[in-house]
Design an enzyme around this catalytic site. Sequence first.
Site, PDB file in Angstrom:
ATOM      1  N   HIS A 196       0.877  -1.182   0.000  1.00 20.03           N
ATOM      2  CA  HIS A 196       0.000   0.000   0.000  1.00 20.03           C
ATOM      3  C   HIS A 196       0.910   1.228   0.000  1.00 20.03           C
ATOM      4  O   HIS A 196       1.645   1.462   0.960  1.00 20.03           O
ATOM      5  CB  HIS A 196      -0.923   0.003   1.212  1.00 20.03           C
ATOM      6  CG  HIS A 196      -1.991  -1.045   1.125  1.00 20.03           C
ATOM      7  ND1 HIS A 196      -2.441  -1.738   2.216  1.00 20.03           N
ATOM      8  CD2 HIS A 196      -2.696  -1.504   0.052  1.00 20.03           C
ATOM      9  CE1 HIS A 196      -3.395  -2.583   1.823  1.00 20.03           C
ATOM     10  NE2 HIS A 196      -3.560  -2.454   0.518  1.00 20.03           N
ATOM     11  N   GLU A 206       1.818   3.919   2.845  1.00 24.25           N
ATOM     12  CA  GLU A 206       2.324   3.479   4.149  1.00 24.25           C
ATOM     13  C   GLU A 206       3.850   3.618   4.172  1.00 24.25           C
ATOM     14  O   GLU A 206       4.596   2.642   4.230  1.00 24.25           O
ATOM     15  CB  GLU A 206       1.822   2.048   4.412  1.00 24.25           C
ATOM     16  CG  GLU A 206       0.289   2.002   4.422  1.00 24.25           C
ATOM     17  CD  GLU A 206      -0.338   0.607   4.353  1.00 24.25           C
ATOM     18  OE1 GLU A 206       0.400  -0.392   4.370  1.00 24.25           O
ATOM     19  OE2 GLU A 206      -1.587   0.526   4.282  1.00 24.25           O
ATOM     20  N   ARG A 265      -3.342   4.688  -2.093  1.00 26.33           N
ATOM     21  CA  ARG A 265      -3.174   3.356  -1.496  1.00 26.33           C
ATOM     22  C   ARG A 265      -2.990   2.246  -2.543  1.00 26.33           C
ATOM     23  O   ARG A 265      -2.163   1.345  -2.402  1.00 26.33           O
ATOM     24  CB  ARG A 265      -4.431   3.054  -0.660  1.00 26.33           C
ATOM     25  CG  ARG A 265      -4.630   1.597  -0.256  1.00 26.33           C
ATOM     26  CD  ARG A 265      -5.994   1.445   0.427  1.00 26.33           C
ATOM     27  NE  ARG A 265      -6.422   0.074   0.587  1.00 26.33           N
ATOM     28  CZ  ARG A 265      -6.276  -0.633   1.699  1.00 26.33           C
ATOM     29  NH1 ARG A 265      -5.665  -0.115   2.738  1.00 26.33           N
ATOM     30  NH2 ARG A 265      -6.719  -1.871   1.781  1.00 26.33           N
ATOM     31  N   HIS A 322       2.644  -3.598   6.706  1.00 27.93           N
ATOM     32  CA  HIS A 322       1.700  -2.501   6.480  1.00 27.93           C
ATOM     33  C   HIS A 322       1.792  -1.497   7.626  1.00 27.93           C
ATOM     34  O   HIS A 322       2.477  -1.703   8.619  1.00 27.93           O
ATOM     35  CB  HIS A 322       0.266  -3.053   6.447  1.00 27.93           C
ATOM     36  CG  HIS A 322      -0.038  -3.917   5.275  1.00 27.93           C
ATOM     37  ND1 HIS A 322      -0.781  -3.487   4.209  1.00 27.93           N
ATOM     38  CD2 HIS A 322       0.297  -5.208   4.996  1.00 27.93           C
ATOM     39  CE1 HIS A 322      -0.901  -4.458   3.319  1.00 27.93           C
ATOM     40  NE2 HIS A 322      -0.243  -5.525   3.773  1.00 27.93           N
ATOM     41  N   GLU A 357       1.103  -4.372  11.145  1.00 27.12           N
ATOM     42  CA  GLU A 357       0.639  -2.996  10.991  1.00 27.12           C
ATOM     43  C   GLU A 357       1.526  -2.179  11.926  1.00 27.12           C
ATOM     44  O   GLU A 357       1.430  -2.300  13.144  1.00 27.12           O
ATOM     45  CB  GLU A 357      -0.835  -2.846  11.417  1.00 27.12           C
ATOM     46  CG  GLU A 357      -1.846  -3.600  10.563  1.00 27.12           C
ATOM     47  CD  GLU A 357      -2.157  -2.916   9.235  1.00 27.12           C
ATOM     48  OE1 GLU A 357      -1.728  -1.773   9.033  1.00 27.12           O
ATOM     49  OE2 GLU A 357      -2.822  -3.564   8.401  1.00 27.12           O
TER      50      GLU A 357
HETATM   51 ZN   LIG Z   1      -1.730  -1.595   4.138  1.00 31.51          ZN
END
Ligand SMILES: [Zn+2]
Length: 421
Positions: free
Chosen positions: A181, A184, A239, A308, A382
């Site tokens: 993405h 990020e 994204r 992410h 994340e």
């Molecule tokens: Zn992501």
Amino acid sequence: MRGTPRGRMDPWLSPVDRRLLLVFSFILAAALGQMNFTGRPSRNSFPWLPLPLPCFSRDQVLRILAKDEKELSLLRDLEGLKPQKVDFWRVPARPSLPVDMRVPFSELKDVKAYLESHGLAYSIMIKDIQVLLDEEREAMAKSRRLERSTSSFSFSSYHTLDEFSTGGSQRPAIWIDTGIHSREWITHATGLWTAKEIVSEYGKDHILTDILKAMDIFIELVTNPDGFAFTHSMNRLWRKNKSTRPGVFCVGVDLNRNWKSGFGGNGSNDNPCSETYRGPSPQSEPEVAAIVDFISTHGNFKALISIHSYSQMLMYPYGRSLEPVLNQIELYSLAKDAVKALYEVHGIKYIFGSISTTLYVASGITVDWAYDNGIKYAFSFELRDTGRYGFLLPATQIIPTAQETWMAIRTIMEHVLNHPY
Ligand SMILES: [Zn+2]
């Protein structure tokens, strides 16, 4: 060092062409001006405007703590009512998790009225996105000047891209990808620092040295290259990738919904304008197809880590359903150890568990594909933070984030080394 798997990545562009494309993107950006998030003209677009620029109300990130499923569905409706206008940074998932959404200036009044009319209490997480964007660009420019004057590469700033082997072929391997993405940015920067750490600590860190003596580590730093270039040239908050299709108005596919496992299921979208658009068919996107090709052809990957941001979570399959994976007890306990090692570095807390139970149900995702294809150690991070800055995490947090993440990654790798299969 070998090259990243670019076999099917982009059949039309050589590495030189890619660099030219990047340069061209920057020139184009200079000409057209970066999209800004203030509801006012960009200073880049209109350099003749007097300073200070007229003050308009600005884009904000709102946080809502939904009390129950009913409130969550009111928030989901908001996406349906205003496609592309409300940009969920943390999607409505479960009552225990906050919902963060970027609301453009032009929609603020309506969206706030909607929330108030339904009794949904919100707080303003980011009062003015443009302030953070300006700070980020300033820090990058400053770092670039410094790097030029000292001829040194700074790992503590965001930049506009491998792998390591101690020899042998088709050895057991570990895959790490960052930046699938594009917005990020903390993930690319963490990946780059990690690559440096792996190279410089080999022969010094005993655990890492043992890992590298037995296994290869492959890192793909810019997994969504066109999207990444676009976040630098035009829209910092992009994204998806940048693929276009005849007759389809909206651009881009969510590369973390385009994998074969559970493709088209819950938590992915068939609307090309959605931020979670899955694409027309599994692996339709070259970025995904290239990794599938590479990992399948190699045939000896033992672990996959897909990175992410943001939310501070460490998760494992499945995303597509609540069904526990076969080695869920082992993955749970490994995630727990990894999160503990991470916490010990700077005191940052992560939550952990399966994707579907910790975050939300998401179909067609990288780690589900890895698990279904025999990679039993598949994890998704994340990274920082929990929403104070969201995707606009200041560059001053790159090194601490990378340091703590590395301890979690190292914990996972050590377990993989000690549990051959
Ligand atoms: Zn992501």
